[in-house]
Design a protein around this motif. Structure first.
Motif, PDB file in Angstrom:
ATOM      1  N   GLU A 162     -47.739 -26.434  10.250  1.00 50.66           N
ATOM      2  CA  GLU A 162     -47.134 -26.396   8.922  1.00 50.66           C
ATOM      3  C   GLU A 162     -45.733 -26.989   8.981  1.00 50.66           C
ATOM      4  OE1 GLU A 162     -46.095 -23.103   5.415  1.00 50.66           O
ATOM      5  OE2 GLU A 162     -47.277 -22.562   7.170  1.00 50.66           O
ATOM      6  N   ASN A 163     -45.353 -27.668   7.934  1.00 50.23           N
ATOM      7  CA  ASN A 163     -44.013 -28.211   7.818  1.00 50.23           C
ATOM      8  C   ASN A 163     -43.037 -27.079   7.501  1.00 50.23           C
ATOM      9  OD1 ASN A 163     -41.634 -29.592   7.065  1.00 50.23           O
ATOM     10  ND2 ASN A 163     -42.811 -31.294   6.219  1.00 50.23           N
ATOM     11  N   ILE A 164     -41.981 -26.958   8.290  1.00 44.59           N
ATOM     12  CA  ILE A 164     -41.029 -25.874   8.069  1.00 44.59           C
ATOM     13  C   ILE A 164     -40.434 -25.937   6.666  1.00 44.59           C
ATOM     14  CG2 ILE A 164     -39.146 -27.211   9.088  1.00 44.59           C
ATOM     15  CD1 ILE A 164     -39.615 -23.374   9.128  1.00 44.59           C
ATOM     16  N   PHE A 165     -40.361 -27.129   6.075  1.00 44.80           N
ATOM     17  CA  PHE A 165     -39.767 -27.254   4.744  1.00 44.80           C
ATOM     18  C   PHE A 165     -40.732 -26.821   3.641  1.00 44.80           C
ATOM     19  CE2 PHE A 165     -37.319 -30.173   7.395  1.00 44.80           C
ATOM     20  CZ  PHE A 165     -36.038 -29.710   7.128  1.00 44.80           C
ATOM     21  N   ASP A 166     -41.984 -26.517   4.017  1.00 47.20           N
ATOM     22  CA  ASP A 166     -42.944 -25.965   3.066  1.00 47.20           C
ATOM     23  C   ASP A 166     -43.173 -24.473   3.304  1.00 47.20           C
ATOM     24  OD1 ASP A 166     -43.352 -28.468   1.899  1.00 47.20           O
ATOM     25  OD2 ASP A 166     -44.911 -29.001   3.364  1.00 47.20           O
TER      26      ASP A 166
END
Length: 393
Positions: A157-161
């Motif tokens: 998962e993208n940390i910014f999501d």
């Protein structure tokens, strides 16, 4: 699109982004060497054959500190976390670790190997979570490490999501990650000193250009500049205003804008995510505070592309996406002040629990440098990196 969106797309687009490609081949020759002495000699041969690359900037060869100094780099991180964990959490709470941007899982085994061998009681209470936006993290080479440590969970998962609350106390690691966070570009007009935000446009010949408009349409840039003002940090253009005016006097046709300044808006967003979803975290970040061969501008990045095993510097980031890496120097003083205001709600500079440590000093305390010798007894002096710092909270 905004400059930060263009950089983000260039680096992480799942179809053509620079870090979505398979970059493991560059390490194959290095990793096949069984003896540490061979590894050191190999690096020295590479540096000598490309004389313009100084050994203090050997990261330009696209090797990370984790890969160059395994397993000692991971052992130092593990020793620090265990010592801090034992001060307040052990034995009643688990040692919970989140690593952001773990790549192919090269750091994780060294950390867990150390804990399992030297702190077996702590190991039983360890949880290791890897947050990685790239599919390459679940490659067969990475999965080969998994059976050794059942406490590992991979979060693709993208940390910014991120939108899941982690209420437990935890350590959050980012090893040579934040210098790849995209930045925005701002410039100030010389008449009213109003900031303008940069966009990247492409023409019919597929050439890339910067255009600027007054800030206000992007809330992240506005919030960051407001925070910087609260910190009391003066915009860089005020330090060189006389120079700008003299240049414009002698060159009336020159731009009415100051030189570009790269501001860490994605890093600011990351701090907001930490504050919202990881309220009880302890942060461990390592990165480069200075770089050579950067493009023009304030806090400007090193842009480089791979050519025959060497990362060759480029004069601009306005290049076809996916073909180049872009690395920003980290202003650790600004990082600390931004962190304190965003995550701790305290006045910048007034909290002692946010420390900036020289990488060499961190290794001297936690890295067992005396043990990290080659098989012929030569100290791994290359471990010392004068332009690397560690941020601890």
């Amino acid at each position: 699109m905004l400059v930060r969106d263009f950089i983000d797309d260039s680096l992480y687009n799942p179809q053509y982004g620079f870090y979505s490609k398979n970059n493991t081949s560059a390490l194959s020759e290095y990793e096949e060497m069984e003896q540490e002495e061979d590894q050191i000699q190999y690096l020295r041969r590479v540096v000598k054959s490309r004389g313009r690359v100084h050994h203090h900037h050997i990261h330009q060869l696209r090797y990370t500190l984790t890969e160059l100094f395994k397993p000692w780099y991971g052992h130092a991180i593990a020793k620090y976390m265990v010592s801090e964990y034992k001060l307040s959490l052990y034995p009643h709470k688990d040692l919970i670790i989140y690593e952001m941007g773990g790549g192919n899982g090269r750091l994780m085994p060294h950390i867990l190997d150390y804990i399992k061998r030297y702190e077996p009681s702590v190991y039983k209470r360890t949880q290791y979570n890897m947050i990685e936006l790239s599919e390459r993290v679940v490659s067969p080479s990475f999965m080969g490490n998994m059976p050794q440590h059942d406490c590992v969970q991979v979060l693709n998962e993208n940390i910014f999501d991120w939108n899941t609350l982690v209420s437990e106390q935890c350590f959050f690691l980012g090893m040579e990650v934040i210098n790849h966070f995209a930045h925005d570009v701002i410039r100030y007009d010389l008449d009213q000193l109003k900031p303008h935000q940069g966009y990247v446009c492409v023409d019919e010949k597929r050439n890339y250009h910067e255009v600027f408009e007054p800030i206000g349409t992007d809330s992240t840039i506005s919030r960051y500049l407001a925070l910087r003002k609260k910190i009391g940090s003066k915009p860089h253009h005020t330090q060189h205003m006389l120079w700008h005016k003299i240049q414009r006097f002698f060159k009336p046709s020159s731009s009415n804008l100051t030189q570009p300044e790269y501001i860490p808006t994605k890093l600011f967003q990351f701090m907001e995510i930490l504050n919202t979803y990881f309220p009880r975290h302890r942060l461990v970040l390592t990165d480069f505070n200075s770089l050579s061969n950067t493009v023009p501008g304030v806090n400007a990045p090193l842009v480089q592309t791979a050519y025959k095993g060497l990362m060759v510097p480029c004069p601009t980031y306005l290049l076809p996406p996916g073909w180049y890496d872009i690395v920003f120097p980290v202003n650790f003083d600004m990082l600390r002040d931004m962190y304190l205001l965003t995550c701790r709600g305290s006045t910048a500079g007034n909290e002692k629990n946010a420390k900036i440590v020289q990488y060499n000093d961190f290794l001297d305390r936690y890295g067992d440098v005396e043990k990290s010798r080659t098989k012929k007894g030569t100290p791994l002096s290359l471990m010392h990196q004068s332009n690397v710092k560690v941020f601890l909270t």
